[in-house]
Design a protein around this motif. Structure first.
Motif, PDB file in Angstrom:
ATOM      1  N   VAL A 165       0.860  -1.233   0.012  1.00  0.00           N
ATOM      2  CA  VAL A 165       0.041   0.060   0.116  1.00  0.00           C
ATOM      3  C   VAL A 165       0.788   1.308  -0.045  1.00  0.00           C
ATOM      4  N   THR A 166       0.181   2.510  -0.324  1.00  0.00           N
ATOM      5  CA  THR A 166       0.989   3.531  -0.222  1.00  0.00           C
ATOM      6  C   THR A 166       0.426   4.426   0.752  1.00  0.00           C
ATOM      7  N   LEU A 167       1.102   5.474   1.289  1.00  0.00           N
ATOM      8  CA  LEU A 167       0.451   6.314   2.420  1.00  0.00           C
ATOM      9  C   LEU A 167       0.980   7.614   2.115  1.00  0.00           C
ATOM     10  N   ASP A 168       0.360   8.753   1.621  1.00  0.00           N
ATOM     11  CA  ASP A 168       0.761   9.988   1.243  1.00  0.00           C
ATOM     12  C   ASP A 168      -0.324  11.105   1.547  1.00  0.00           C
ATOM     13  N   PRO A 169       0.096  12.409   1.302  1.00  0.00           N
ATOM     14  CA  PRO A 169      -0.872  13.359   1.251  1.00  0.00           C
ATOM     15  C   PRO A 169      -2.027  13.265   0.339  1.00  0.00           C
ATOM     16  N   THR A 170      -3.063  13.798   0.649  1.00  0.00           N
ATOM     17  CA  THR A 170      -4.397  13.584  -0.156  1.00  0.00           C
ATOM     18  C   THR A 170      -4.072  14.147  -1.701  1.00  0.00           C
ATOM     19  N   GLY A 171      -4.481  13.534  -2.620  1.00  0.00           N
ATOM     20  CA  GLY A 171      -4.300  14.313  -3.916  1.00  0.00           C
ATOM     21  C   GLY A 171      -2.848  13.970  -4.416  1.00  0.00           C
ATOM     22  N   SER A 172      -2.031  13.344  -3.588  1.00  0.00           N
ATOM     23  CA  SER A 172      -0.591  13.028  -4.233  1.00  0.00           C
ATOM     24  C   SER A 172      -0.809  12.236  -5.264  1.00  0.00           C
ATOM     25  N   THR A 173       0.162  12.275  -6.435  1.00  0.00           N
ATOM     26  CA  THR A 173       0.019  11.154  -7.718  1.00  0.00           C
ATOM     27  C   THR A 173       1.562  10.690  -7.945  1.00  0.00           C
ATOM     28  N   ASP A 174       2.251  11.575  -7.567  1.00  0.00           N
ATOM     29  CA  ASP A 174       3.859  11.146  -7.526  1.00  0.00           C
ATOM     30  C   ASP A 174       4.405  10.259  -6.454  1.00  0.00           C
ATOM     31  N   LEU A 175       4.005   8.997  -6.418  1.00  0.00           N
ATOM     32  CA  LEU A 175       4.236   8.093  -5.045  1.00  0.00           C
ATOM     33  C   LEU A 175       5.387   7.432  -5.536  1.00  0.00           C
ATOM     34  N   ASP A 176       6.363   7.766  -4.429  1.00  0.00           N
ATOM     35  CA  ASP A 176       7.418   7.019  -4.653  1.00  0.00           C
ATOM     36  C   ASP A 176       7.705   5.817  -3.946  1.00  0.00           C
ATOM     37  N   GLN A 177       6.810   5.688  -2.732  1.00  0.00           N
ATOM     38  CA  GLN A 177       7.132   4.602  -1.841  1.00  0.00           C
ATOM     39  C   GLN A 177       5.904   3.757  -1.644  1.00  0.00           C
ATOM     40  N   HIS A 181      -0.780  15.044  11.020  1.00  0.00           N
ATOM     41  CA  HIS A 181      -1.369  13.593  11.447  1.00  0.00           C
ATOM     42  C   HIS A 181      -0.493  12.503  12.067  1.00  0.00           C
ATOM     43  N   ALA A 182      -0.654  11.831  13.108  1.00  0.00           N
ATOM     44  CA  ALA A 182       0.149  10.983  13.584  1.00  0.00           C
ATOM     45  C   ALA A 182       0.732  10.069  12.423  1.00  0.00           C
ATOM     46  N   SER A 183      -0.058   9.795  11.482  1.00  0.00           N
ATOM     47  CA  SER A 183       0.337   8.904  10.408  1.00  0.00           C
ATOM     48  C   SER A 183       1.511   9.329   9.503  1.00  0.00           C
ATOM     49  N   GLU A 184       1.646  10.533   9.467  1.00  0.00           N
ATOM     50  CA  GLU A 184       2.822  11.326   8.703  1.00  0.00           C
ATOM     51  C   GLU A 184       4.163  11.063   9.443  1.00  0.00           C
ATOM     52  N   ASP A 185       3.956  10.918  10.874  1.00  0.00           N
ATOM     53  CA  ASP A 185       5.402  10.742  11.396  1.00  0.00           C
ATOM     54  C   ASP A 185       5.594   9.287  11.409  1.00  0.00           C
ATOM     55  N   ARG A 186       4.620   8.376  11.530  1.00  0.00           N
ATOM     56  CA  ARG A 186       4.980   6.903  11.211  1.00  0.00           C
ATOM     57  C   ARG A 186       5.134   6.518   9.992  1.00  0.00           C
ATOM     58  N   ASN A 187       4.818   7.096   8.809  1.00  0.00           N
ATOM     59  CA  ASN A 187       5.286   6.715   7.571  1.00  0.00           C
ATOM     60  C   ASN A 187       6.437   7.417   7.289  1.00  0.00           C
ATOM     61  N   ALA A 188       7.011   8.679   7.969  1.00  0.00           N
ATOM     62  CA  ALA A 188       8.380   9.093   7.958  1.00  0.00           C
ATOM     63  C   ALA A 188       9.207   8.003   8.630  1.00  0.00           C
ATOM     64  N   ALA A 189       9.149   7.535   9.772  1.00  0.00           N
ATOM     65  CA  ALA A 189       9.809   6.557  10.274  1.00  0.00           C
ATOM     66  C   ALA A 189      10.242   5.401   9.400  1.00  0.00           C
ATOM     67  N   LEU A 190       9.426   4.811   8.359  1.00  0.00           N
ATOM     68  CA  LEU A 190       9.876   3.904   7.480  1.00  0.00           C
ATOM     69  C   LEU A 190      10.734   4.287   6.698  1.00  0.00           C
ATOM     70  N   SER A 191      10.695   5.575   5.861  1.00  0.00           N
ATOM     71  CA  SER A 191      11.673   6.114   5.035  1.00  0.00           C
ATOM     72  C   SER A 191      13.067   6.391   5.707  1.00  0.00           C
ATOM     73  N   LEU A 192      12.827   6.856   7.053  1.00  0.00           N
ATOM     74  CA  LEU A 192      14.207   7.003   7.671  1.00  0.00           C
ATOM     75  C   LEU A 192      14.984   5.672   7.888  1.00  0.00           C
ATOM     76  N   ALA A 193      14.166   4.561   8.181  1.00  0.00           N
ATOM     77  CA  ALA A 193      14.909   3.296   8.485  1.00  0.00           C
ATOM     78  C   ALA A 193      15.474   2.842   7.070  1.00  0.00           C
ATOM     79  N   CYS A 194      14.617   2.994   6.050  1.00  0.00           N
ATOM     80  CA  CYS A 194      15.088   2.490   4.729  1.00  0.00           C
ATOM     81  C   CYS A 194      16.586   3.322   4.154  1.00  0.00           C
ATOM     82  N   ASN A 195      16.485   4.643   4.590  1.00  0.00           N
ATOM     83  CA  ASN A 195      17.560   5.408   4.079  1.00  0.00           C
ATOM     84  C   ASN A 195      18.933   5.147   4.945  1.00  0.00           C
ATOM     85  N   ILE A 196      18.708   4.899   6.334  1.00  0.00           N
ATOM     86  CA  ILE A 196      19.759   4.426   7.166  1.00  0.00           C
ATOM     87  C   ILE A 196      20.432   3.191   6.635  1.00  0.00           C
TER      88      ILE A 196
END
Length: 461
Positions: free
Chosen positions: A56-68, A223-238
């Motif tokens: 699944v993807t998780l992004d701002p409403t209306g986003s269409t350039d979905l990287d992750q 939204h809390a979901s933004e911080d949780r989603n950011a944690a996934l990206s951070l983990a991948c980049n590390i």
């Protein structure tokens, strides 16, 4: 530019002027557009079939350039995060017109009324975007996360995935998300805190009219979901950074700790905003107490974001350990290749070394060139950011000339004294004569010019 939004197009004319002043590109040259349209028809041939996985993807409403996109498995006490990254590299010929234009742009430019994309929309919002309307090529980083939140990269796989859902921060529920999402992200966020990482991602400000019909800046709910989603990206980049360091290659995002002077200024900003900052508390400790829903806290978060020495890119060099102070770990940008040029090359390098192959020659050759290109792109984006903020502040204060405001002096230099208004997310500069950091002063607005994107204050006696 993600800190100001103008959904009602209140400042459309002023934004058009900024686009012109900074030569923000509109559209793509015909040769680039034609190449992108041809590339969008390519069928993946070197990709494993992962379409049965529930991404699944998780992004701002209306986003269409979905990287992750992401899927989650468990293995005993460990989670395995399968983090899929848009495989834009599959569509871009290294020496073709799409690549040449991307090197010219460097990154997607954001303005309140839209963006200038790094790649043509037929790719970035179509064939390469991880939308749920059909299979898409992706590079999947499978990351093992132990009970303490430590991450280790298991595999990197070129795949085809089919996202099950396009989830949005504002509307997502726990039932929409893969099982284990909350527990996994809790682990990652606790690990961030344990190593002293900062977590500063200020909410967007929006231009609106108040009850009296005057322009105002409000903070969008984060939204809390933004911080949780950011944690996934951070983990991948590390995890990617560690992989590349072991193999002696790559491009890293680096940043020094804020210096003592910057921290002292932030303490004064906190005082101006009425935010308690105990004398023994470090910046990172204070950062983790800030609540984006509180306008005072959101204003301090913006000040922290703008006060740092700034992050930059550095190619791997033997004998050096690239370090990102805010992340408190080595860090690479790999998770937004549709929006940042550098990420495409980091992804290609990680895919090669994780599978026992030599880094492609065009990727290795790009790493020493990319820091300069990305610095130029970041600088341009920063200039646009400052111009938009200046415009918004001037619009906010236009018509209020003659009003007095309480402020705190946050710094003094030969060029002037910087002050933070106590009731608005606005900074200004005064004649420094007789002022010292920490002074509480009254200032009068003497000018607010939206066209020039400037404001002026005078010290009240």
């Amino acid at each position: 530019m993600k800190t100001i939004a103008d959904p009602s197009r209140i400042l459309a004319d002023e934004l058009a002027a900024i686009r012109g002043a900074f030569q923000v590109p509109q559209g793509f040259p015909p040769a680039v557009q034609a190449a992108a349209e041809r590339a969008a028809t390519r069928t993946p041939t070197d990709h494993a079939d992962w379409t049965d996985r529930p991404f699944v993807t998780l992004d701002p409403t209306g986003s269409t350039d979905l990287d992750q996109a992401f899927a989650i498995d468990t293995d005993g006490n460990a989670f395995v995060l399968h983090y899929a990254i848009a495989d834009i590299g599959w569509f871009v010929d290294p020496d073709g017109p799409i690549a040449t234009e991307a090197w010219r742009r460097g990154e997607t430019l954001y303005l309140p009324d839209g963006k200038a994309s790094l790649y043509p929309p037929v790719l970035s919002q179509g064939a390469a975007s991880l939308l749920p309307d059909g299979p898409r090529p992706a590079v999947v980083f499978s990351i093992r996360v132990d009970a303490e939140g430590a991450v280790a990269l298991d595999t990197v796989t070129r795949t085809v995935i089919h996202s099950r859902a396009k989830l949005a921060y504002a509307s997502v529920t726990d039932a929409d998300l893969p099982p284990g999402f909350a527990a996994l992200t809790d682990r990652l966020i606790r690990a961030e805190a344990a190593r002293g990482a900062a977590r500063i991602d200020p909410p967007e400000q929006e231009v609106a009219h108040d009850a009296d019909g005057r322009l105002t800046l409000t903070f969008r709910t984060r939204h809390a979901s933004e911080d949780r989603n950011a944690a996934l990206s951070l983990a991948c980049n590390i995890a990617v950074a560690r992989l590349l360091m072991v193999h002696g290659t790559g491009l890293f995002r680096v940043m020094d700790e804020p210096d003592d002077r910057a921290v002292a200024r932030l303490r004064l900003t906190a005082r101006a905003l009425g935010i308690d900052w105990p004398g023994s508390a470090t910046l990172s400790q204070v950062e983790r107490t800030l609540e984006p829903a509180d306008p005072r806290h959101a204003t301090l978060m913006l000040a922290i974001r703008r006060a740092g020495n700034g992050a930059s890119y550095r190619a791997f060099a033997m004998g050096e350990t690239p370090w990102h102070a805010a992340v408190a770990a080595p860090y690479a940008h790999a998770t937004a290749p549709l929006r940042r040029l550098a990420d495409r090359y980091v992804v290609e390098a990680a895919l090669a070394v994780a599978n026992g192959r030599t880094v492609p020659a065009h990727v290795a050759a790009a790493f020493p060139r990319l820091p300069k290109v990305m610095a130029r792109a970041d600088s341009r984006a920063g200039q646009i950011d400052r111009a938009v903020i200046g415009m918004a502040e001037a619009a906010l204060l236009s018509g209020r000339e003659g009003e007095c405001f309480e402020a705190v002096v946050t710094g003094v230099a030969a060029r002037g004294a910087d002050v933070q208004l106590c009731t608005l997310p606005v900074t200004a500069r005064l004649d420094p004569a007789g002022l010292t950091p920490g002074d509480r002063v009254a200032v009068k607005l003497t000018g607010a010019d939206v066209a020039r994107r400037s404001i002026a204050f005078a010290l009240m006696p």
